[in-house]
Design an enzyme around this catalytic site. Structure first.
Site, PDB file in Angstrom:
ATOM      1  N   ASP A 165      45.463  23.200  14.350  1.00 42.01           N
ATOM      2  CA  ASP A 165      45.481  24.029  15.547  1.00 42.01           C
ATOM      3  C   ASP A 165      45.221  23.116  16.740  1.00 42.01           C
ATOM      4  OD1 ASP A 165      45.208  26.444  17.169  1.00 42.01           O
ATOM      5  OD2 ASP A 165      44.592  27.445  15.320  1.00 42.01           O
ATOM      6  N   ASP A 215      47.793  26.657  20.524  1.00 36.29           N
ATOM      7  CA  ASP A 215      47.080  27.843  20.994  1.00 36.29           C
ATOM      8  C   ASP A 215      47.536  28.252  22.408  1.00 36.29           C
ATOM      9  OD1 ASP A 215      44.729  29.617  20.393  1.00 36.29           O
ATOM     10  OD2 ASP A 215      43.925  28.712  22.218  1.00 36.29           O
ATOM     11  N   GLU A 230      51.832  29.614  19.889  1.00 40.90           N
ATOM     12  CA  GLU A 230      51.275  30.967  19.929  1.00 40.90           C
ATOM     13  C   GLU A 230      51.674  31.594  21.262  1.00 40.90           C
ATOM     14  OE1 GLU A 230      47.194  33.621  19.864  1.00 40.90           O
ATOM     15  OE2 GLU A 230      47.306  31.776  21.009  1.00 40.90           O
ATOM     16  N   HIS A 286      44.423  35.871  12.555  1.00 40.99           N
ATOM     17  CA  HIS A 286      42.974  36.024  12.709  1.00 40.99           C
ATOM     18  C   HIS A 286      42.597  36.808  13.970  1.00 40.99           C
ATOM     19  CE1 HIS A 286      44.234  32.745  15.203  1.00 40.99           C
ATOM     20  NE2 HIS A 286      43.067  32.769  15.832  1.00 40.99           N
ATOM     21  N   ASP A 287      43.590  37.281  14.703  1.00 41.80           N
ATOM     22  CA  ASP A 287      43.304  38.053  15.918  1.00 41.80           C
ATOM     23  C   ASP A 287      43.718  39.519  15.785  1.00 41.80           C
ATOM     24  OD1 ASP A 287      42.403  35.767  17.311  1.00 41.80           O
ATOM     25  OD2 ASP A 287      44.450  35.228  17.872  1.00 41.80           O
TER      26      ASP A 287
HETATM   27  C1  GLC Z   1      44.129  32.311  20.667  1.00 40.64           C
HETATM   28  C2  GLC Z   1      43.392  32.363  19.366  1.00 40.64           C
HETATM   29  C3  GLC Z   1      42.206  33.257  19.517  1.00 40.64           C
HETATM   30  C4  GLC Z   1      41.313  32.685  20.596  1.00 40.64           C
HETATM   31  C5  GLC Z   1      42.092  32.489  21.894  1.00 40.64           C
HETATM   32  C6  GLC Z   1      41.339  31.664  22.863  1.00 40.64           C
HETATM   33  O1  GLC Z   1      44.656  33.546  21.012  1.00 40.64           O
HETATM   34  O2  GLC Z   1      44.264  32.783  18.343  1.00 40.64           O
HETATM   35  O3  GLC Z   1      41.506  33.405  18.310  1.00 40.64           O
HETATM   36  O4  GLC Z   1      40.235  33.534  20.825  1.00 40.64           O
HETATM   37  O5  GLC Z   1      43.298  31.807  21.652  1.00 40.64           O
HETATM   38  O6  GLC Z   1      41.315  30.323  22.465  1.00 40.64           O
END
Ligand code: GLC
Length: 537
Positions: A102, A203, A266, A327-328
């Site tokens: 990541d 991310d 992402e 995970h979100d």
């Molecule tokens: C992304 C991650 C999430 C995190 C956010 C801030 O959306 O998937 O888990 O809280 O970034 O870094």
């Protein structure tokens, strides 16, 4: 097979997302770690996945569980050390599994040395590494909101300025307009690439560049009180800015310095904006994550529509991908129910494009109810009671039916859900009809059938509860029929007279059944049929 050799690994493979805190604890502290993942590699080989993506494992105060990084080129002691990482990487590679890390380029921890230096004074050499602004009318510089509630501006009394944070105040945003910041993150990428890492999931990549005039975001007319609070405004000036594509192209050039690496972005955007992230001439992200299945209504016509829209929006040569969970977001088995979780699995693993499987979805792990005192997720704490917390989908992997589910020898960092005897890897492994068995069979079939990996997608039918499509390559023609409802349906085969052969039923009980004229599906059943391609067999 020649055709498959021409595909990149990240096109033909299945990616498996691991939340390292929750996969396997090896040292008895209730938190998963890298040696734990290494111990479980043989399981991943058995499941048949080709690559693992690890959520952040770097040193972090853990305000946002690793998405607040305080050192980019090291490992947090909770997870192990660089030697443990090298051992995991070597073992994974030896078993044919790629490793994706990541990359969190948008923000650091407020304890990162770069931020400490930036914050030290207005004249600091690193002041401009972050986004600092003067107050306006004794308040924040503009109306920008944090995704984790409240203003996105944090006041720093010592220097009399505000800094911008799209997430927690403990996660200040880096200033990606500053070339020094860009170079520093590119060096981080090279550090891990040189070590042998096969790619990055990047991310919040659509956040990297913010408006240089700092204009207010406009109000969102469609805002409903149940939406996350920051949806009150349209993020027009804080995300998806046109200039972001230039920095992504630069990032891609860094990845291209190394052979056969992948960048997965992402990006939560509507499809037509999402596909811009493949970049001009496909020089952007290899795979901008396609999250559309996470939010669509779970029925055949809606899903058919979104597949058609996505296929039509893809740029020439842009490789598709699909996601059911992460995970979100709430677990798929809870969102659509255990019966439809099988349909979801079949959909994910038969659509055109790279599938990413979220750990535990292969055993239909459910969202775990988290009591208020057990909430760990900062989002869950800030907006408690609104169902936005993310702990429920981050709970420990359920390996067996022992007290701590085979995850740990002690009470894990998040609770395990109420479990039935079959809700674990051990039980499902010995049961051919389990969800795990279905995942294995589907992944195995992908490997054997080039049409599933690289074939064209053809929509056949989407009405009522039935979704039917084909995947075709050369003479190989497969038909996928999915029943999204609780009553039986029949799907007619397109090629009239021929006899098809049922390859996989989601219920696992119709091996090699011949199919003539029409295919009957039971409630919540999906099936993959090999069509005879004109010749009657
Ligand atoms: C992304 C991650 C999430 C995190 C956010 C801030 O959306 O998937 O888990 O809280 O970034 O870094």
């Amino acid at each position: 097979m020649g055709l498959m050799q021409r595909a990149f690994w990240w096109q033909a493979g299945v990616i498996y997302q691991i939340y390292p805190r929750s996969f396997q604890d090896s040292n008895g502290d209730g938190i998963g770690d890298l040696p734990g993942i290494t111990q479980r590699l043989s399981y991943l080989v058995e499941l048949g996945v080709d690559a693992i993506w690890l959520c952040p494992i770097f040193p972090s105060p853990m305000a946002d569980f690793g998405y607040d990084i305080s050192a980019y080129t090291d490992i947090d002691p909770l997870f192990g050390d660089l030697d443990d990482f090298d051992a995991l990487l070597a073992a994974a590679h030896a078993q044919g599994i790629k490793v994706i890390l990541d990359l969190v380029p948008n923000h650091t921890s407020d304890r990162h040395p770069w931020f400490l230096e930036s914050r030290a004074s207005r004249r600091s050499r690193k002041r401009d590494w972050y986004i600092w602004r003067d107050p306006v009318s004794n308040g924040p510089p503009n109306n920008w909101l944090s995704a984790f509630d409240g203003s996105a501006w944090e006041y720093d009394g010592a220097s009399g300025q505000y800094y911008y944070h799209a997430f927690l105040a403990a996660q200040p945003d880096l200033n990606w307009r500053n070339p020094a910041v860009r170079s520093a993150i590119y060096e981080v990428m090279r550090f891990w690439f040189r070590r042998g890492v096969d790619g990055f999931r990047v991310d919040v990549v659509w956040h990297l560049i913010k408006d240089d005039e700092f204009r207010d975001n406009p109000p969102n007319a469609g805002f409903r009180p149940t939406d996350p609070p920051h949806h009150r405004l349209v993020p027009l000036y804080t995300a998806d800015r046109p200039e972001v594509h230039d920095v992504i192209a630069e990032m891609r050039r860094v990845a291209d310095e190394f052979p056969d690496r992948v960048l997965i972005g992402e990006i939560y955007l509507p499809l037509e904006r999402l596909v811009a992230y493949y970049g001009r001439d496909l020089a952007g992200m290899h795979l901008p994550f396609n999250f559309s299945l996470l939010s669509t209504s779970w029925n055949a016509p809606s899903i058919a529509r979104l597949i058609a829209e996505y296929e039509a929006a893809l740029p020439a040569g842009g490789w598709p991908n699909w996601v059911l969970g992460n995970h979100d977001r709430p677990r798929i088995a809870s969102r659509v129910g255990p019966d439809q979780a099988r349909i979801a699995a079949m959909l994910l693993l038969t659509l055109r494009g790279t599938p990413t499987v979220y750990y535990g979805d292969e055993i239909a792990m459910k969202e775990v109810a988290i009591a208020p005192a057990q909430v760990r997720d900062p989002l869950g704490k800030k907006v408690s009671g609104r169902g936005l917390g993310r702990d429920g989908c981050r709970t420990p992997m359920e390996w067996d039916c022992t007290t701590h589910a085979g995850f740990s020898s002690v009470e894990p960092w998040l609770p395990l859900g109420r479990r039935l005897r079959r809700d674990n890897v051990l039980a499902q492994r010995s049961d051919n009809t389990s969800v795990y068995g279905l995942y294995r069979r589907l992944i195995g079939l992908r490997r054997k059938r080039p049409a599933l990996l690289l074939g064209s997608y053809g929509s056949v039918r989407a009405d009522g509860n039935l979704l039917v499509f084909t995947r075709e390559l050369g003479r190989e023609q497969l038909l996928v029929a999915l029943n999204f409802g609780g009553t039986p349906v029949a799907a007619s085969l397109p090629s009239g007279e021929c006899i098809g052969r049922l390859l996989v039923s989601s219920a696992a009980d119709r091996p090699d059944e011949p199919v003539r004229g029409s295919l009957s599906l039971r409630a919540n059943e999906g099936a993959i049929v090999e069509l005879c391609n004109g010749s009657t067999r």
